[in-house]
Design an enzyme around this catalytic site. Sequence first.
Site, PDB file in Angstrom:
ATOM      1  N   GLY A  13       0.875  -1.172   0.000  1.00 28.84           N
ATOM      2  CA  GLY A  13       0.000   0.000   0.000  1.00 28.84           C
ATOM      3  C   GLY A  13       0.912   1.221   0.000  1.00 28.84           C
ATOM      4  N   ARG A  92     -20.580  -0.915   7.552  1.00 28.13           N
ATOM      5  CA  ARG A  92     -19.397  -1.571   8.129  1.00 28.13           C
ATOM      6  C   ARG A  92     -19.116  -2.888   7.412  1.00 28.13           C
ATOM      7  NH1 ARG A  92     -18.179   0.724  13.300  1.00 28.13           N
ATOM      8  NH2 ARG A  92     -16.905  -0.986  14.012  1.00 28.13           N
ATOM      9  N   ASN A  99     -12.125  -4.455   2.236  1.00 28.40           N
ATOM     10  CA  ASN A  99     -10.775  -4.570   2.795  1.00 28.40           C
ATOM     11  C   ASN A  99     -10.424  -6.014   3.123  1.00 28.40           C
ATOM     12  OD1 ASN A  99     -10.379  -1.903   2.407  1.00 28.40           O
ATOM     13  ND2 ASN A  99     -10.423  -1.300   4.556  1.00 28.40           N
ATOM     14  N   ARG A 155      -1.364   9.564  20.729  1.00 25.63           N
ATOM     15  CA  ARG A 155      -2.322  10.681  20.777  1.00 25.63           C
ATOM     16  C   ARG A 155      -2.566  11.082  22.225  1.00 25.63           C
ATOM     17  NH1 ARG A 155      -6.149   8.302  15.962  1.00 25.63           N
ATOM     18  NH2 ARG A 155      -5.179   9.522  14.291  1.00 25.63           N
ATOM     19  N   HIS A 179      -9.317  -0.728  18.132  1.00 29.34           N
ATOM     20  CA  HIS A 179      -9.041   0.595  17.603  1.00 29.34           C
ATOM     21  C   HIS A 179     -10.369   1.208  17.177  1.00 29.34           C
ATOM     22  CE1 HIS A 179      -6.910   3.750  15.699  1.00 29.34           C
ATOM     23  NE2 HIS A 179      -7.232   3.408  14.484  1.00 29.34           N
TER      24      HIS A 179
HETATM   25  N1  LIG Z   1      -4.743   1.101  12.376  1.00 30.36           N
HETATM   26  C1  LIG Z   1      -4.725   2.413  12.419  1.00 30.36           C
HETATM   27  O1  LIG Z   1      -4.513   3.012  13.466  1.00 30.36           O
HETATM   28  C2  LIG Z   1      -4.953   3.193  11.150  1.00 30.36           C
HETATM   29  C3  LIG Z   1      -4.683   4.570  11.098  1.00 30.36           C
HETATM   30  C4  LIG Z   1      -4.840   5.242   9.893  1.00 30.36           C
HETATM   31  C5  LIG Z   1      -5.290   4.564   8.761  1.00 30.36           C
HETATM   32  N2  LIG Z   1      -5.582   3.238   8.850  1.00 30.36           N
HETATM   33  C6  LIG Z   1      -6.054   2.470   7.682  1.00 30.36           C
HETATM   34  O2  LIG Z   1      -4.963   2.268   6.812  1.00 30.36           O
HETATM   35  C7  LIG Z   1      -5.476   2.048   5.479  1.00 30.36           C
HETATM   36  C8  LIG Z   1      -4.735   2.940   4.499  1.00 30.36           C
HETATM   37  O3  LIG Z   1      -4.988   4.298   4.777  1.00 30.36           O
HETATM   38  P1  LIG Z   1      -4.368   5.435   3.800  1.00 30.36           P
HETATM   39  O4  LIG Z   1      -4.744   6.736   4.359  1.00 30.36           O
HETATM   40  O5  LIG Z   1      -2.947   5.124   3.496  1.00 30.36           O
HETATM   41  O6  LIG Z   1      -5.247   5.160   2.468  1.00 30.36           O
HETATM   42  P2  LIG Z   1      -4.840   5.520   0.993  1.00 30.36           P
HETATM   43  O7  LIG Z   1      -6.103   5.461   0.191  1.00 30.36           O
HETATM   44  O8  LIG Z   1      -4.013   6.750   0.945  1.00 30.36           O
HETATM   45  O9  LIG Z   1      -3.891   4.293   0.533  1.00 30.36           O
HETATM   46  C9  LIG Z   1      -4.328   2.989   0.384  1.00 30.36           C
HETATM   47  C10 LIG Z   1      -3.511   2.375  -0.759  1.00 30.36           C
HETATM   48  O10 LIG Z   1      -3.785   0.977  -0.833  1.00 30.36           O
HETATM   49  C11 LIG Z   1      -3.657   0.616  -2.198  1.00 30.36           C
HETATM   50  N3  LIG Z   1      -4.237  -0.684  -2.444  1.00 30.36           N
HETATM   51  C12 LIG Z   1      -5.539  -1.038  -2.530  1.00 30.36           C
HETATM   52  N4  LIG Z   1      -5.629  -2.355  -2.774  1.00 30.36           N
HETATM   53  C13 LIG Z   1      -4.370  -2.850  -2.816  1.00 30.36           C
HETATM   54  C14 LIG Z   1      -3.811  -4.139  -3.015  1.00 30.36           C
HETATM   55  N5  LIG Z   1      -4.588  -5.199  -3.217  1.00 30.36           N
HETATM   56  N6  LIG Z   1      -2.466  -4.265  -2.992  1.00 30.36           N
HETATM   57  C15 LIG Z   1      -1.670  -3.201  -2.793  1.00 30.36           C
HETATM   58  N7  LIG Z   1      -2.143  -1.958  -2.594  1.00 30.36           N
HETATM   59  C16 LIG Z   1      -3.467  -1.791  -2.617  1.00 30.36           C
HETATM   60  C17 LIG Z   1      -4.348   1.765  -2.922  1.00 30.36           C
HETATM   61  O11 LIG Z   1      -4.011   1.782  -4.296  1.00 30.36           O
HETATM   62  C18 LIG Z   1      -3.821   2.964  -2.136  1.00 30.36           C
HETATM   63  O12 LIG Z   1      -2.642   3.489  -2.739  1.00 30.36           O
HETATM   64  C19 LIG Z   1      -6.996   2.307   5.584  1.00 30.36           C
HETATM   65  O13 LIG Z   1      -7.678   1.075   5.749  1.00 30.36           O
HETATM   66  C20 LIG Z   1      -7.118   3.153   6.833  1.00 30.36           C
HETATM   67  O14 LIG Z   1      -8.400   3.068   7.415  1.00 30.36           O
HETATM   68  C21 LIG Z   1      -5.418   2.550  10.017  1.00 30.36           C
END
Ligand SMILES: NC(=O)c1ccc[n+]([C@@H]2O[C@H](COP(=O)([O-])OP(=O)(O)OC[C@H]3O[C@@H](n4cnc5c(N)ncnc54)[C@H](O)[C@@H]3O)[C@@H](O)[C@H]2O)c1
Length: 316
Positions: A13, A92, A99, A155, A179
């Site tokens: 990602g 949800r 995902n 945070r 979370h």
């Molecule tokens: N756990 C936490 O505390 C926390 C905090 C922030 C964000 N997140 C989560 O992290 C994830 C990413 O957030 P973001 O802001 O980077 O989103 P983003 O949209 O900027 O990036 C997600 C990326 O994943 C890529 N992607 C999609 N399917 C894919 C696959 N099969 N293989 C490889 N890449 C793929 C997309 O092309 C995109 O570039 C989200 O699910 C978000 O909710 C979790």
Amino acid sequence: MQSSFTPKIACIGAGNVGATAAQYCLEMELGNVVLTDIVEGLPQGKALDMTEAGPIRNYSVTCTGTNDYSDIAGADVVIVTAGLPRKPGMTRLDLLEKNGNIIAGICGHIKQHAPNAVVIIVTNPLDVMVYLAYKKLEFPANRVMGMAGCLDSARMRAFVAMELNVSMKNVDTMVLGSHGDTMVPLPQYTTVSGIPITKLLPQDKIDAIIARTRDGGGEIVRLLKTGSAFYAPAAGAARMAQAVLRNERQLLPCAALLQGEYGLDGLFVGVPCILGSNGIEEIVELELSQTERDALNHSAAEVKEGIDGLKQIGLL
Ligand SMILES: NC(=O)c1ccc[n+]([C@@H]2O[C@H](COP(=O)([O-])OP(=O)(O)OC[C@H]3O[C@@H](n4cnc5c(N)ncnc54)[C@H](O)[C@@H]3O)[C@@H](O)[C@H]2O)c1
């Protein structure tokens, strides 16, 4: 974890969180980074840009971008951030399905190309996605974990420091649970240079800090209007990678598979863990008040609902 002269970190990602995690890993010189995404050119462009920052930022590790999962071969740590955010109108269950399919697919590639890696899942809904990853990877539980507690506790540390006007470095805290809204911040384990905040702040201020911590993600979404937090989430993932790659035995809150700890069994929930080269080397059981224990059980029940959702849509 596979040992190699310069460790290899795969960031799957290349969006906001993934690319920023890659940047932090490079800046900390944790290892060479492979940035992977399905969008053609995106990981290649960001990787080249980050490599070109190296001479100025003074790192010599490299970043490579790819759409080919075979390039993650032999990775010591894999950070998974691929996935969609929840969009307006999406239930949800819709998000779980989208995902969940992404995570299931990626796990197949990790299993094939990086079978010895420690895997850090970041994709939301976190505690459910890490459970799915654990099931699909079939790796030992110590090598599969979720990043959320590092973010939530960072945070809370920041909010305590702001309230008391002290250095954030002096503040330590612990946040358990899933979370989301049901996370369990623990004021009794929150200290400023060893002094419990219960001795430094009145209850109403502590309550306000807890509420702001629970709403930490939402506060940033409302400010940004499009997109969600990524600097602190990426810092959390890189922090966990550091503890593993440098065998630091750092005590950090992580989503870990519970097998009787805290009276819970067979699900991933945020708990204090000692992270080292074997991944989760120990889960630390804290003494909790009845209210905190109830809150943790409530949080775990929510995670269980998510897992049931995965079963409902046939992903498990
Ligand atoms: N756990 C936490 O505390 C926390 C905090 C922030 C964000 N997140 C989560 O992290 C994830 C990413 O957030 P973001 O802001 O980077 O989103 P983003 O949209 O900027 O990036 C997600 C990326 O994943 C890529 N992607 C999609 N399917 C894919 C696959 N099969 N293989 C490889 N890449 C793929 C997309 O092309 C995109 O570039 C989200 O699910 C978000 O909710 C979790």
